[in-house]
Write a protein that holds these residues in place. Structure first.
Motif, PDB file in Angstrom:
ATOM      1  N   HIS A   1      27.744   9.413  25.419  1.00  0.00           N
ATOM      2  CA  HIS A   1      29.053  10.055  25.212  1.00  0.00           C
ATOM      3  C   HIS A   1      28.890  11.194  24.230  1.00  0.00           C
ATOM      4  CE1 HIS A   1      31.038   6.746  27.269  1.00  0.00           C
ATOM      5  NE2 HIS A   1      30.291   5.936  26.575  1.00  0.00           N
ATOM      6  N   PRO A   2      29.610  12.274  24.309  1.00  0.00           N
ATOM      7  CA  PRO A   2      30.605  12.608  25.320  1.00  0.00           C
ATOM      8  C   PRO A   2      29.939  13.075  26.609  1.00  0.00           C
ATOM      9  CG  PRO A   2      30.405  14.450  23.835  1.00  0.00           C
ATOM     10  CD  PRO A   2      29.493  13.348  23.323  1.00  0.00           C
ATOM     11  N   SER A   3      30.770  13.362  27.599  1.00  0.00           N
ATOM     12  CA  SER A   3      30.247  13.754  28.902  1.00  0.00           C
ATOM     13  C   SER A   3      29.704  15.182  28.913  1.00  0.00           C
ATOM     14  CB  SER A   3      31.313  13.588  29.981  1.00  0.00           C
ATOM     15  OG  SER A   3      32.432  14.393  29.689  1.00  0.00           O
ATOM     16  N   LEU A   4      30.141  16.031  27.983  1.00  0.00           N
ATOM     17  CA  LEU A   4      29.682  17.422  27.947  1.00  0.00           C
ATOM     18  C   LEU A   4      28.171  17.484  27.731  1.00  0.00           C
ATOM     19  CD1 LEU A   4      30.395  20.443  27.947  1.00  0.00           C
ATOM     20  CD2 LEU A   4      30.615  20.283  25.480  1.00  0.00           C
TER      21      LEU A   4
ATOM     22  N   GLY B   1      22.753   4.526  18.939  1.00  0.00           N
ATOM     23  CA  GLY B   1      22.171   5.645  18.227  1.00  0.00           C
ATOM     24  C   GLY B   1      22.843   6.958  18.544  1.00  0.00           C
ATOM     25  N   GLU B   2      22.263   8.007  17.992  1.00  0.00           N
ATOM     26  CA  GLU B   2      22.720   9.374  18.199  1.00  0.00           C
ATOM     27  C   GLU B   2      21.532  10.207  18.622  1.00  0.00           C
ATOM     28  OE1 GLU B   2      25.969   9.452  14.563  1.00  0.00           O
ATOM     29  OE2 GLU B   2      23.956  10.244  14.220  1.00  0.00           O
ATOM     30  N   VAL B   3      21.794  11.207  19.427  1.00  0.00           N
ATOM     31  CA  VAL B   3      20.744  12.141  19.828  1.00  0.00           C
ATOM     32  C   VAL B   3      21.335  13.542  19.787  1.00  0.00           C
ATOM     33  CG1 VAL B   3      21.208  11.848  22.311  1.00  0.00           C
ATOM     34  CG2 VAL B   3      18.977  12.690  21.568  1.00  0.00           C
ATOM     35  N   ARG B   4      20.545  14.495  19.315  1.00  0.00           N
ATOM     36  CA  ARG B   4      20.976  15.888  19.341  1.00  0.00           C
ATOM     37  C   ARG B   4      19.827  16.762  19.809  1.00  0.00           C
ATOM     38  NH1 ARG B   4      19.160  18.239  14.715  1.00  0.00           N
ATOM     39  NH2 ARG B   4      18.557  16.668  13.226  1.00  0.00           N
ATOM     40  N   ALA B   5      20.207  17.771  20.559  1.00  0.00           N
ATOM     41  CA  ALA B   5      19.229  18.726  21.089  1.00  0.00           C
ATOM     42  C   ALA B   5      19.951  20.054  21.230  1.00  0.00           C
ATOM     43  CB  ALA B   5      18.696  18.260  22.437  1.00  0.00           C
ATOM     44  N   GLY B   6      19.364  21.104  20.682  1.00  0.00           N
ATOM     45  CA  GLY B   6      20.034  22.396  20.692  1.00  0.00           C
ATOM     46  C   GLY B   6      21.352  22.267  19.960  1.00  0.00           C
ATOM     47  N   SER B   7      22.427  22.742  20.554  1.00  0.00           N
ATOM     48  CA  SER B   7      23.747  22.656  19.913  1.00  0.00           C
ATOM     49  C   SER B   7      24.541  21.442  20.395  1.00  0.00           C
ATOM     50  CB  SER B   7      24.538  23.939  20.201  1.00  0.00           C
ATOM     51  OG  SER B   7      24.730  24.095  21.594  1.00  0.00           O
ATOM     52  N   TYR B   8      23.919  20.545  21.149  1.00  0.00           N
ATOM     53  CA  TYR B   8      24.586  19.361  21.690  1.00  0.00           C
ATOM     54  C   TYR B   8      24.322  18.139  20.816  1.00  0.00           C
ATOM     55  CZ  TYR B   8      25.102  21.956  26.064  1.00  0.00           C
ATOM     56  OH  TYR B   8      25.427  22.884  27.012  1.00  0.00           O
ATOM     57  N   GLU B   9      25.331  17.245  20.765  1.00  0.00           N
ATOM     58  CA  GLU B   9      25.194  15.957  20.078  1.00  0.00           C
ATOM     59  C   GLU B   9      25.860  14.885  20.931  1.00  0.00           C
ATOM     60  OE1 GLU B   9      26.337  15.721  15.995  1.00  0.00           O
ATOM     61  OE2 GLU B   9      25.664  17.767  15.590  1.00  0.00           O
TER      62      GLU B   9
END
Length: 87
Positions: free
Chosen positions: A50-53, A27-35
């Motif tokens: 992934h990614p590590s950021l 799956g994918e997860v996003r929160a704020g400006s991160y994905e």
């Protein structure tokens, strides 16, 4: 006296694939400006993100969400949970 308001961010989760035979959810997860993308190997209790950021911000809360919800998640489904931080 009012209690302090804790910061919150909504994490949005989309399930892309699920395989009961392989014991895996993608799956994918996003929160704020991160994905991030993730693989949850539920039989082994292993999570890869992934990614590590920014991974340290989401890894533990996403793992708790998946452990609690994995049998209710369906491919194509959109879900959300709250993070107790502001991203």
């Amino acid at each position: 006296m009012k209690a302090p308001v804790l910061p919150e961010t909504t994490a949005h989760v989309r399930i892309l694939q699920q395989s009961w035979q392989q014991g895996k959810i993608l799956g994918e997860v996003r929160a704020g400006s991160y994905e991030w993308s993730f693989q949850w190997h539920f039989r082994q209790g292993k999570l890869r993100v992934h990614p590590s950021l920014g991974r340290a911000l989401i890894f533990e809360p996403l793992g708790r969400f998946l452990e609690h919800s994995d049998y209710h998640l369906e491919p194509g489904g959109d879900y959300q949970f709250m993070l107790r931080t502001r991203l």
